[in-house]
Design a protein around this motif. Structure first.
Motif, PDB file in Angstrom:
ATOM      1  N   ARG A   1       3.403   5.317   6.738  1.00  0.00           N
ATOM      2  CA  ARG A   1       2.543   4.531   7.536  1.00  0.00           C
ATOM      3  C   ARG A   1       2.708   3.166   6.866  1.00  0.00           C
ATOM      4  NH1 ARG A   1      -2.882   8.102   8.343  1.00  0.00           N
ATOM      5  NH2 ARG A   1      -1.893   9.874   9.027  1.00  0.00           N
ATOM      6  N   ASP A   2       2.777   2.997   5.659  1.00  0.00           N
ATOM      7  CA  ASP A   2       3.277   1.470   5.178  1.00  0.00           C
ATOM      8  C   ASP A   2       4.202   0.952   5.871  1.00  0.00           C
ATOM      9  OD1 ASP A   2       2.066  -0.495   3.116  1.00  0.00           O
ATOM     10  OD2 ASP A   2       4.176  -0.298   2.514  1.00  0.00           O
ATOM     11  N   VAL A   3       5.445   1.657   5.661  1.00  0.00           N
ATOM     12  CA  VAL A   3       6.650   1.219   6.641  1.00  0.00           C
ATOM     13  C   VAL A   3       6.186   0.721   7.909  1.00  0.00           C
ATOM     14  CG1 VAL A   3       8.944   1.351   7.524  1.00  0.00           C
ATOM     15  CG2 VAL A   3       8.399   2.118   4.904  1.00  0.00           C
ATOM     16  N   LEU A   4       5.663   1.624   8.544  1.00  0.00           N
ATOM     17  CA  LEU A   4       5.194   1.508  10.164  1.00  0.00           C
ATOM     18  C   LEU A   4       4.291  -0.003  10.231  1.00  0.00           C
ATOM     19  CD1 LEU A   4       3.614   4.000  12.577  1.00  0.00           C
ATOM     20  CD2 LEU A   4       2.589   1.822  12.448  1.00  0.00           C
ATOM     21  N   ASP A   5       3.195   0.156   9.348  1.00  0.00           N
ATOM     22  CA  ASP A   5       2.533  -1.054   9.302  1.00  0.00           C
ATOM     23  C   ASP A   5       3.176  -2.241   9.140  1.00  0.00           C
ATOM     24  OD1 ASP A   5       0.402   0.551   9.802  1.00  0.00           O
ATOM     25  OD2 ASP A   5      -0.329   0.685   7.839  1.00  0.00           O
ATOM     26  N   GLU A   6       4.102  -2.207   8.340  1.00  0.00           N
ATOM     27  CA  GLU A   6       4.799  -3.376   8.086  1.00  0.00           C
ATOM     28  C   GLU A   6       5.567  -3.945   9.084  1.00  0.00           C
ATOM     29  OE1 GLU A   6       5.989  -6.764   5.498  1.00  0.00           O
ATOM     30  OE2 GLU A   6       4.654  -5.270   4.938  1.00  0.00           O
ATOM     31  N   LYS A   7       6.594  -2.956   9.708  1.00  0.00           N
ATOM     32  CA  LYS A   7       7.280  -3.301  10.774  1.00  0.00           C
ATOM     33  C   LYS A   7       6.409  -3.754  12.202  1.00  0.00           C
ATOM     34  CE  LYS A   7      11.269  -2.107   9.245  1.00  0.00           C
ATOM     35  NZ  LYS A   7      12.326  -2.970   9.147  1.00  0.00           N
ATOM     36  N   LEU A   8       5.416  -3.031  12.515  1.00  0.00           N
ATOM     37  CA  LEU A   8       4.570  -3.223  13.516  1.00  0.00           C
ATOM     38  C   LEU A   8       3.997  -4.731  13.399  1.00  0.00           C
ATOM     39  CD1 LEU A   8       3.250  -2.602  16.311  1.00  0.00           C
ATOM     40  CD2 LEU A   8       1.523  -1.288  15.075  1.00  0.00           C
ATOM     41  N   ALA A   9       3.511  -5.204  12.140  1.00  0.00           N
ATOM     42  CA  ALA A   9       2.810  -6.374  11.879  1.00  0.00           C
ATOM     43  C   ALA A   9       3.684  -7.393  12.073  1.00  0.00           C
ATOM     44  CB  ALA A   9       2.346  -6.692  10.369  1.00  0.00           C
ATOM     45  N   HIS A  10       5.085  -7.443  12.032  1.00  0.00           N
ATOM     46  CA  HIS A  10       6.061  -8.321  12.182  1.00  0.00           C
ATOM     47  C   HIS A  10       6.271  -8.486  13.673  1.00  0.00           C
ATOM     48  CE1 HIS A  10       7.081  -9.831   8.204  1.00  0.00           C
ATOM     49  NE2 HIS A  10       7.014  -8.823   7.608  1.00  0.00           N
TER      50      HIS A  10
ATOM     51  N   GLY B   1     -10.040   0.803  17.773  1.00  0.00           N
ATOM     52  CA  GLY B   1     -10.844   0.920  16.356  1.00  0.00           C
ATOM     53  C   GLY B   1     -10.230   2.079  15.700  1.00  0.00           C
ATOM     54  N   GLY B   2     -10.941   2.811  14.856  1.00  0.00           N
ATOM     55  CA  GLY B   2     -10.491   3.910  14.126  1.00  0.00           C
ATOM     56  C   GLY B   2      -9.997   3.802  12.763  1.00  0.00           C
ATOM     57  N   SER B   3      -9.638   4.603  11.937  1.00  0.00           N
ATOM     58  CA  SER B   3      -8.989   4.254  10.784  1.00  0.00           C
ATOM     59  C   SER B   3      -7.606   4.193  10.800  1.00  0.00           C
ATOM     60  CB  SER B   3      -9.205   5.553   9.895  1.00  0.00           C
ATOM     61  OG  SER B   3      -8.791   6.700  10.489  1.00  0.00           O
ATOM     62  N   THR B   4      -6.713   4.397  11.672  1.00  0.00           N
ATOM     63  CA  THR B   4      -5.357   4.350  11.977  1.00  0.00           C
ATOM     64  C   THR B   4      -4.882   3.074  11.634  1.00  0.00           C
ATOM     65  OG1 THR B   4      -5.012   6.425  13.103  1.00  0.00           O
ATOM     66  CG2 THR B   4      -3.376   4.560  13.306  1.00  0.00           C
ATOM     67  N   PRO B   5      -5.528   2.000  12.330  1.00  0.00           N
ATOM     68  CA  PRO B   5      -5.018   0.301  12.454  1.00  0.00           C
ATOM     69  C   PRO B   5      -5.715  -0.231  11.220  1.00  0.00           C
ATOM     70  CG  PRO B   5      -6.816   0.608  13.814  1.00  0.00           C
ATOM     71  CD  PRO B   5      -6.601   2.037  13.476  1.00  0.00           C
ATOM     72  N   LYS B   6      -6.117   0.506  10.179  1.00  0.00           N
ATOM     73  CA  LYS B   6      -6.903  -0.623   9.162  1.00  0.00           C
ATOM     74  C   LYS B   6      -5.495  -1.201   8.278  1.00  0.00           C
ATOM     75  CE  LYS B   6     -11.306   1.496   8.505  1.00  0.00           C
ATOM     76  NZ  LYS B   6     -12.125   2.301   7.381  1.00  0.00           N
ATOM     77  N   GLY B   7      -4.672  -0.179   7.913  1.00  0.00           N
ATOM     78  CA  GLY B   7      -3.603  -0.860   7.225  1.00  0.00           C
ATOM     79  C   GLY B   7      -2.587  -2.006   7.900  1.00  0.00           C
ATOM     80  N   LEU B   8      -2.637  -1.483   9.115  1.00  0.00           N
ATOM     81  CA  LEU B   8      -2.007  -2.596   9.889  1.00  0.00           C
ATOM     82  C   LEU B   8      -2.791  -4.283  10.010  1.00  0.00           C
ATOM     83  CD1 LEU B   8       0.254  -3.726  12.104  1.00  0.00           C
ATOM     84  CD2 LEU B   8      -1.583  -2.712  13.658  1.00  0.00           C
ATOM     85  N   PHE B   9      -4.112  -3.908  10.141  1.00  0.00           N
ATOM     86  CA  PHE B   9      -5.101  -5.078  10.291  1.00  0.00           C
ATOM     87  C   PHE B   9      -4.927  -5.814   8.730  1.00  0.00           C
ATOM     88  CE2 PHE B   9      -8.300  -3.116  13.333  1.00  0.00           C
ATOM     89  CZ  PHE B   9      -7.340  -3.117  14.193  1.00  0.00           C
ATOM     90  N   GLU B  10      -4.669  -5.133   7.631  1.00  0.00           N
ATOM     91  CA  GLU B  10      -5.007  -5.764   6.447  1.00  0.00           C
ATOM     92  C   GLU B  10      -3.460  -6.787   6.226  1.00  0.00           C
ATOM     93  OE1 GLU B  10      -6.817  -5.885   3.769  1.00  0.00           O
ATOM     94  OE2 GLU B  10      -8.181  -4.586   4.371  1.00  0.00           O
ATOM     95  N   LYS B  11      -2.472  -5.973   6.803  1.00  0.00           N
ATOM     96  CA  LYS B  11      -1.074  -6.736   6.738  1.00  0.00           C
ATOM     97  C   LYS B  11      -1.164  -8.039   7.622  1.00  0.00           C
ATOM     98  CE  LYS B  11       1.882  -2.844   5.402  1.00  0.00           C
ATOM     99  NZ  LYS B  11       1.918  -3.607   3.935  1.00  0.00           N
ATOM    100  N   LEU B  12      -1.720  -7.893   8.866  1.00  0.00           N
ATOM    101  CA  LEU B  12      -1.693  -8.937   9.647  1.00  0.00           C
ATOM    102  C   LEU B  12      -2.681 -10.053   9.214  1.00  0.00           C
ATOM    103  CD1 LEU B  12      -2.064  -7.270  13.350  1.00  0.00           C
ATOM    104  CD2 LEU B  12      -0.125  -8.826  12.638  1.00  0.00           C
ATOM    105  N   SER B  13      -3.795  -9.793   8.607  1.00  0.00           N
ATOM    106  CA  SER B  13      -4.755 -10.814   8.312  1.00  0.00           C
ATOM    107  C   SER B  13      -3.994 -11.757   7.204  1.00  0.00           C
ATOM    108  CB  SER B  13      -5.898 -10.131   7.528  1.00  0.00           C
ATOM    109  OG  SER B  13      -5.687  -9.574   6.392  1.00  0.00           O
TER     110      SER B  13
END
Length: 230
Positions: free
Chosen positions: A10-19, A41-53
């Protein structure tokens, strides 16, 4: 149409998706001076949101909103507006504008009419749309169990509609498929085996009234990039 992107974590996904999202938003700002993004919403995008922020984007030219929202107070644990403010609209991203689709105490016809005017003027069409998916195949608040499902898929639908799911709590407000599908970049962000199983079931038929997510996966109305990790 869809493309499936699978990641080892999930961390790799969040990094790639954020970019990927950062590239789309930056390009939109460079081309037209502004950009808009609808998130779920939901819990799934929390990691993505953190990277984007934390990304150095032109946030002051970006408007963020929700693909749908429960009609609850901001303080409620079920408020997606609260989730976005606590996880995305901070650090660098606190400079972004947030378009509230939950305004006031009651979702009256007058409130809905005003919101539709504002949505057309301020955020539509979206440059980025990040969708989630429920176990029943719903996405945004396009629920197969709701009486409003046909309205949500009407070609001439207004941007926003009120929804009362039969199998989930709270009245909702949701963007309609006709306006969600106009997004420049549409992303389905899901994680885990259970969601992969739901996705596989969604891919065997194009009946979107049974599973609304199918409208984003089949045909030419939307071109959806699926981002999945275990």
């Amino acid at each position: 149409m869809y493309t499936l992107n699978e990641f080892e974590s999930r961390d790799v996904l969040d990094e790639k998706l954020a970019h990927h999202i950062a590239d789309v938003l930056t390009q939109a700002v460079n081309q037209k001076g502004k950009a808009s993004m609808a998130v779920s919403g939901g819990s799934t995008p929390k990691g993505l949101f953190e990277k984007l922020s934390n990304m150095p984007l032109p946030w002051s030219n970006i408007t963020v909103t929700l693909a749908d929202e429960r009609w609850v107070d901001f303080e409620s644990k079920d408020s997606n507006t609260r989730l976005v403010h606590e996880n995305l609209l901070k650090d660098n991203a606190k400079a972004a504008t947030f378009f509230h689709i939950k305004q006031g105490e009651k979702l009256t016809s007058d409130v809905l009419a005003t919101l539709n005017e504002q949505a057309l003027a301020q955020v539509l069409p979206f440059d980025v749309l990040i969708l989630g998916m429920g176990e029943d195949g719903h996405t945004a608040s396009l629920f197969p169990c709701s009486a409003e499902i046909k309205q949500g898929f009407a070609p001439d639908a207004q941007p926003l509609l009120a929804v009362q799911p039969a199998t989930a709590p709270h009245q909702r407000i949701s963007f309609s498929f006709a306006h969600l599908a106009q997004s420049k970049s549409t992303i389905l962000h899901i994680c885990g085996d259970s969601k992969k199983n739901v996705l596989e079931h969604a891919l065997v038929s194009d009946d979107h009234f049974e599973m609304p997510i199918r409208a984003f996966l089949h045909g030419d109305a939307a071109d959806t990039s699926i981002f999945w990790a275990q």
